[in-house]
Scaffold this active site. Structure first.
Site, mmCIF file in Angstrom:
data_model
loop_
_atom_site.group_PDB
_atom_site.id
_atom_site.type_symbol
_atom_site.label_atom_id
_atom_site.label_comp_id
_atom_site.label_asym_id
_atom_site.label_seq_id
_atom_site.Cartn_x
_atom_site.Cartn_y
_atom_site.Cartn_z
ATOM 1 N N THR A 94 0.870 -1.370 0.115
ATOM 2 C CA THR A 94 0.022 0.088 -0.042
ATOM 3 C C THR A 94 1.006 1.177 0.043
ATOM 4 O O THR A 94 1.312 1.544 0.942
ATOM 5 C CB THR A 94 -0.945 0.086 1.063
ATOM 6 O OG1 THR A 94 -1.531 -1.242 1.190
ATOM 7 C CG2 THR A 94 -1.866 1.287 1.119
ATOM 8 N N LYS A 170 -7.198 1.264 -3.251
ATOM 9 C CA LYS A 170 -6.787 0.798 -1.996
ATOM 10 C C LYS A 170 -6.932 1.705 -0.777
ATOM 11 O O LYS A 170 -7.364 1.326 0.305
ATOM 12 C CB LYS A 170 -5.489 0.053 -2.158
ATOM 13 C CG LYS A 170 -4.607 -0.429 -0.796
ATOM 14 C CD LYS A 170 -5.311 -1.517 -0.069
ATOM 15 C CE LYS A 170 -4.915 -1.702 1.369
ATOM 16 N NZ LYS A 170 -5.863 -2.572 2.231
ATOM 17 N N LYS A 239 0.086 5.794 8.134
ATOM 18 C CA LYS A 239 0.723 5.906 6.733
ATOM 19 C C LYS A 239 -0.388 5.889 5.812
ATOM 20 O O LYS A 239 -0.276 6.895 5.065
ATOM 21 C CB LYS A 239 1.767 4.793 6.608
ATOM 22 C CG LYS A 239 2.370 4.744 5.046
ATOM 23 C CD LYS A 239 1.599 3.521 4.127
ATOM 24 C CE LYS A 239 1.840 2.212 4.836
ATOM 25 N NZ LYS A 239 0.951 1.132 3.977
HETATM 26 N N1 LIG Z 1 -0.974 -6.358 7.597
HETATM 27 C C1 LIG Z 1 -1.981 -6.182 6.937
HETATM 28 O O1 LIG Z 1 -3.289 -6.389 7.550
HETATM 29 C C2 LIG Z 1 -2.199 -5.382 5.556
HETATM 30 C C3 LIG Z 1 -3.290 -5.671 4.722
HETATM 31 C C4 LIG Z 1 -3.390 -5.234 3.612
HETATM 32 C C5 LIG Z 1 -2.156 -4.502 2.968
HETATM 33 N N2 LIG Z 1 -0.944 -4.274 3.758
HETATM 34 C C6 LIG Z 1 0.250 -3.571 3.199
HETATM 35 O O2 LIG Z 1 1.056 -4.531 2.991
HETATM 36 C C7 LIG Z 1 2.489 -3.864 3.015
HETATM 37 C C8 LIG Z 1 3.052 -4.851 4.098
HETATM 38 O O3 LIG Z 1 2.533 -4.971 5.181
HETATM 39 P P1 LIG Z 1 2.854 -5.887 6.488
HETATM 40 O O4 LIG Z 1 1.803 -5.777 7.509
HETATM 41 O O5 LIG Z 1 3.279 -7.429 5.697
HETATM 42 O O6 LIG Z 1 4.250 -5.254 7.027
HETATM 43 P P2 LIG Z 1 5.297 -5.671 8.091
HETATM 44 O O7 LIG Z 1 5.035 -6.969 8.628
HETATM 45 O O8 LIG Z 1 5.823 -4.564 8.725
HETATM 46 O O9 LIG Z 1 6.614 -6.094 6.801
HETATM 47 C C9 LIG Z 1 7.240 -5.062 6.316
HETATM 48 C C10 LIG Z 1 8.125 -5.500 5.267
HETATM 49 O O10 LIG Z 1 9.038 -4.325 4.531
HETATM 50 C C11 LIG Z 1 10.301 -4.559 4.907
HETATM 51 N N3 LIG Z 1 10.769 -3.174 4.873
HETATM 52 C C12 LIG Z 1 10.285 -2.084 5.788
HETATM 53 N N4 LIG Z 1 11.551 -1.060 5.336
HETATM 54 C C13 LIG Z 1 12.207 -1.666 4.405
HETATM 55 C C14 LIG Z 1 13.379 -0.871 3.768
HETATM 56 N N5 LIG Z 1 13.559 0.384 4.100
HETATM 57 N N6 LIG Z 1 14.025 -1.629 2.925
HETATM 58 C C15 LIG Z 1 13.634 -2.971 2.680
HETATM 59 N N7 LIG Z 1 12.580 -3.601 3.219
HETATM 60 C C16 LIG Z 1 11.903 -2.938 4.319
HETATM 61 C C17 LIG Z 1 10.244 -5.581 6.158
HETATM 62 O O11 LIG Z 1 11.691 -6.110 6.139
HETATM 63 P P3 LIG Z 1 12.145 -6.384 7.491
HETATM 64 O O12 LIG Z 1 11.715 -7.727 7.855
HETATM 65 O O13 LIG Z 1 13.772 -6.159 7.501
HETATM 66 O O14 LIG Z 1 11.716 -5.287 8.627
HETATM 67 C C18 LIG Z 1 9.036 -6.159 5.913
HETATM 68 O O15 LIG Z 1 9.608 -7.567 5.046
HETATM 69 C C19 LIG Z 1 2.052 -2.496 3.929
HETATM 70 O O16 LIG Z 1 2.148 -1.771 2.674
HETATM 71 C C20 LIG Z 1 0.653 -2.530 4.122
HETATM 72 O O17 LIG Z 1 0.106 -1.376 4.404
HETATM 73 C C21 LIG Z 1 -0.871 -4.779 5.107
#
Ligand SMILES: NC(=O)c1ccc[n+]([C@@H]2O[C@H](COP(=O)([O-])OP(=O)(O)OC[C@H]3O[C@@H](n4cnc5c(N)ncnc54)[C@H](OP(=O)(O)O)[C@@H]3O)[C@@H](O)[C@H]2O)c1
Length: 304
Positions: A94, A170, A239
């Site tokens: 997102t 989204k 965000k």
């Molecule tokens: N969780 C939900 O319910 C949900 C639902 C729909 C959409 N989303 C969207 O999907 C995306 C991922 O969400 P998530 O819940 O999976 O988040 P998350 O668990 O916090 O995972 C974030 C990922 O991004 C990586 N990352 C963060 N900063 C980085 C950087 N500077 N360089 C390289 N890698 C980086 C992290 O790596 P590390 O492991 O090294 O930290 C991890 O792999 C987001 O955009 C979120 O808004 C989430």
């Protein structure tokens, strides 16, 4: 397909597993390498650098935010420099409408194909291949991703040929979800202060006019005060509302409710809520109403 997957967080890990289960050849990269281990045990190849995950037919990014996507795509050894001509970048994080537009231009210049395909559904849905995928891009390019989307989601919606449209849709969806969380929090504070049981009240709502997942999931979290572990962490929620407001400003669309929600999320973060699910904004109304931590009704001891 031979596909790279970058970003093995709460969402990405489950999505990459489902690609493997569907028989795709998957090369995974994560900034923190240890998170790739469970995927490798299930048959994925581990990439030591971003570029090593960009040598197949497609590369998927599922990263936290704009900064992460910018680093992975435009940084040293990034997607833009390594992806071969004709290969596809599928951007599923997102992210802002502005970054999606920048990605579309940069990929076109590099003769790559680009599809924006953000998702609806929490980590449980990602693990169960039940995501709703909102895709936009050239029809042939979206079609070429069909097998990948089938492996990760229950349904894909095509939102047109301009990738940034999918990102806007989204963001608008998360604005609606946050609005429901806030409205539920206020309604639960109202009835709670009058001594009405929150669980009974929610059972009534979701058995009648509000019989849909968003009320059940988030209403349940607010009533149970179950904000940990965070399925969708508060900083990511902040965000998304910030990016909604940025898109609204660009389009000159006043969104007073989004401004209020952004303040609610800032309050949550300011009070140390980084590790909580974003639905924790649903307890702020109860706190404002003098219901302490939002857990008790007015009839219980200590609440007058
Ligand atoms: N969780 C939900 O319910 C949900 C639902 C729909 C959409 N989303 C969207 O999907 C995306 C991922 O969400 P998530 O819940 O999976 O988040 P998350 O668990 O916090 O995972 C974030 C990922 O991004 C990586 N990352 C963060 N900063 C980085 C950087 N500077 N360089 C390289 N890698 C980086 C992290 O790596 P590390 O492991 O090294 O930290 C991890 O792999 C987001 O955009 C979120 O808004 C989430």
């Amino acid at each position: 397909m031979n596909v790279g997957f970058i970003g093995l967080g709460q969402m990405g890990a489950g999505m990459a597993v489902n690609l493997l289960r569907a028989g795709h050849e998957v090369t995974v990269y994560n900034r923190t390498p240890s998170r790739a281990r469970p995927l490798v045990e299930q048959g994925a190849r581990a990439a030591a650098r971003v570029g090593d995950a960009c040598r197949g037919d497609a590369v998927i990014t599922m990263l936290a935010d704009d900064a992460a996507v910018e680093e992975v795509v435009f940084g040293h050894d990034g997607v833009i420099g390594v992806l071969r001509e004709g290969a596809i970048h599928v951007s599923m994080s997102t992210i802002s409408v502005a970054l999606s537009e920048r990605l579309a231009t940069a990929h076109a210049d590099a003769r790559h194909r680009f599809v924006a395909a953000p998702v609806f559904g929490r980590p449980e849905a990602a693990a169960a291949a039940k995501l709703f995928i909102v895709a936009a891009g050239a029809p042939d390019d979206v079609d070429a991703c069909g097998a990948l989307f089938e492996a990760m989601g229950q349904k894909t919606f095509m939102l047109g040929e301009v990738p940034k449209a999918a990102n806007l849709v989204k963001l608008s969806g998360n604005f609606l979800i946050a609005s429901v969380i806030e409205a539920l929090g206020e309604a639960l504070a109202l009835v709670g202060k009058a001594g009405i049981d929150g669980r009974q009240y929610l059972d009534f709502l979701t058995a009648t006019l509000f019989n849909v997942p968003v009320y059940k999931t988030y209403g349940g979290q607010i009533v149970e005060r179950k904000f940990e572990p965070a399925g969708f962490a508060a900083p990511l929620g902040e965000k998304d509302i910030r990016l909604t407001l940025a898109a609204a400003e660009t389009l000159r669309v006043p969104m007073p409710l989004a401004s209020l929600l952004h303040d609610r999320l800032l309050t949550l973060l300011a009070r140390g809520g980084d590790g909580l699910d974003w639905s924790a904004i649903g307890q702020l109304a109860a706190q404002d109403a003098g219901l302490g931590d939002g857990s008790r009704t007015a009839r219980e001891p200590g609440n007058g």
